[in-house]
Design a protein around this motif. Structure first.
Motif, PDB file in Angstrom:
ATOM      1  N   HIS A 281       0.828  -1.206   0.000  1.00 41.06           N
ATOM      2  CA  HIS A 281       0.000   0.000   0.000  1.00 41.06           C
ATOM      3  C   HIS A 281       0.864   1.259   0.000  1.00 41.06           C
ATOM      4  N   LEU A 282       1.980   1.196   0.695  1.00 44.02           N
ATOM      5  CA  LEU A 282       2.897   2.342   0.704  1.00 44.02           C
ATOM      6  C   LEU A 282       3.457   2.570  -0.700  1.00 44.02           C
ATOM      7  N   ALA A 283       3.849   1.488  -1.368  1.00 44.18           N
ATOM      8  CA  ALA A 283       4.336   1.611  -2.745  1.00 44.18           C
ATOM      9  C   ALA A 283       3.240   2.124  -3.661  1.00 44.18           C
ATOM     10  N   TRP A 284       2.015   1.645  -3.470  1.00 45.26           N
ATOM     11  CA  TRP A 284       0.874   2.120  -4.261  1.00 45.26           C
ATOM     12  C   TRP A 284       0.681   3.629  -4.065  1.00 45.26           C
TER      13      TRP A 284
ATOM     14  N   ARG B  73       2.848   5.755  -3.335  1.00 47.34           N
ATOM     15  CA  ARG B  73       3.963   6.465  -3.985  1.00 47.34           C
ATOM     16  C   ARG B  73       3.959   6.291  -5.503  1.00 47.34           C
ATOM     17  N   GLN B  74       2.949   5.586  -6.019  1.00 42.88           N
ATOM     18  CA  GLN B  74       2.823   5.282  -7.449  1.00 42.88           C
ATOM     19  C   GLN B  74       3.978   4.412  -7.956  1.00 42.88           C
ATOM     20  N   GLN B  75       4.514   3.584  -7.064  1.00 48.11           N
ATOM     21  CA  GLN B  75       5.558   2.615  -7.423  1.00 48.11           C
ATOM     22  C   GLN B  75       4.860   1.271  -7.667  1.00 48.11           C
ATOM     23  N   TYR B  76       4.251   1.146  -8.829  1.00 47.46           N
ATOM     24  CA  TYR B  76       3.309   0.058  -9.076  1.00 47.46           C
ATOM     25  C   TYR B  76       3.983  -1.311  -9.183  1.00 47.46           C
TER      26      TYR B  76
END
Length: 222
Positions: free
Chosen positions: A56-59, A61-64
């Motif tokens: 969710h943190l990556a999401w 940050r748009q780090q898909y």
């Protein structure tokens, strides 16, 4: 044994709190999540929740790619996890299905089939959700189905499943990605129609709503 159980509960609460803190930018909480998510470290449920939190943190940050990879780690943990309590497995599988669908909407990944993956995860979650007889878990399963229906453009089924999830009661909270669900939000945009559905279901027994969830999900996952 009671002391061991209490310690495990305390660790699980700490992990969930760290997920919330990390999403607000707390670097120490993020570091602790990474430690908890490390292979072989701690309880499987805590490692899975930590991986989901990092996804969710990556999401956010748009780090898909990274979000997708962490979701896959949750799935791997669940594949080797046996527990007498079905609720955590059901909720986490639904959560990864929703994550994959949201990632696919933000940036489709070559060679990936998010629809088929979501179907597989929601199908695995079915037995755990229904056998638990836990209405919030059944509601979360229905809400995952609503996301899949919306992803396919089946707005009518998405609206009904979301309404039924609301009727039986669901608390997805930290288990679904933060922010908007583009296709589901669009399917739910007709607030008047959604409210009329909810009013109709409020007048019927919860057992009838749960039975309708089973029926709709059976068709959706067929």
């Amino acid at each position: 044994m009671e002391m061991i159980g209490a310690a495990q509960d305390a660790r699980s609460i700490r992990v969930r709190l760290d997920v919330q803190l990390a999403l607000t930018g707390d670097g120490e909480a993020e570091r602790r999540l990474a430690e908890t998510a490390a292979p072989g470290d701690g309880e499987a449920v805590d490692a899975a929740v930590a991986c989901l939190g990092l996804a969710h943190l990556a999401w956010q940050r748009q780090q898909y790619d990274e979000a997708h990879a962490y979701g896959a780690r949750v799935t791997r943990i669940l594949s080797g996890w046996t527990s007498p309590q079905p609720q955590p497995q059901a909720m986490l599988r639904v959560a990864v299905a929703v994550l994959d669908l949201r990632v696919a909407q933000a940036r489709p990944m070559p060679g990936e089939n998010p629809d088929a993956h979501a179907v597989a995860l929601l199908t695995l979650a079915r037995e755990d959700a229904l056998s638990s007889k836990d209405l919030p878990i059944i509601g979360a399963w229905a809400q995952g189905g609503a996301e899949l229906a919306a992803y396919r453009g089946d707005d009518e089924t998405a609206r009904e499943l979301f309404t039924l999830a609301t009727r039986v009661g669901t608390h997805v909270g930290m288990f679904f990605p933060p922010g908007q669900a583009e296709r589901l939000d669009a399917a739910l945009a007709d607030e008047e129609r959604r409210e009329s559905l909810l009013v109709a279901w409020r007048g019927r027994p919860v057992a009838a709503a749960a039975a309708r969830i089973r029926e709709l999900m059976s068709d959706l996952l067929a």
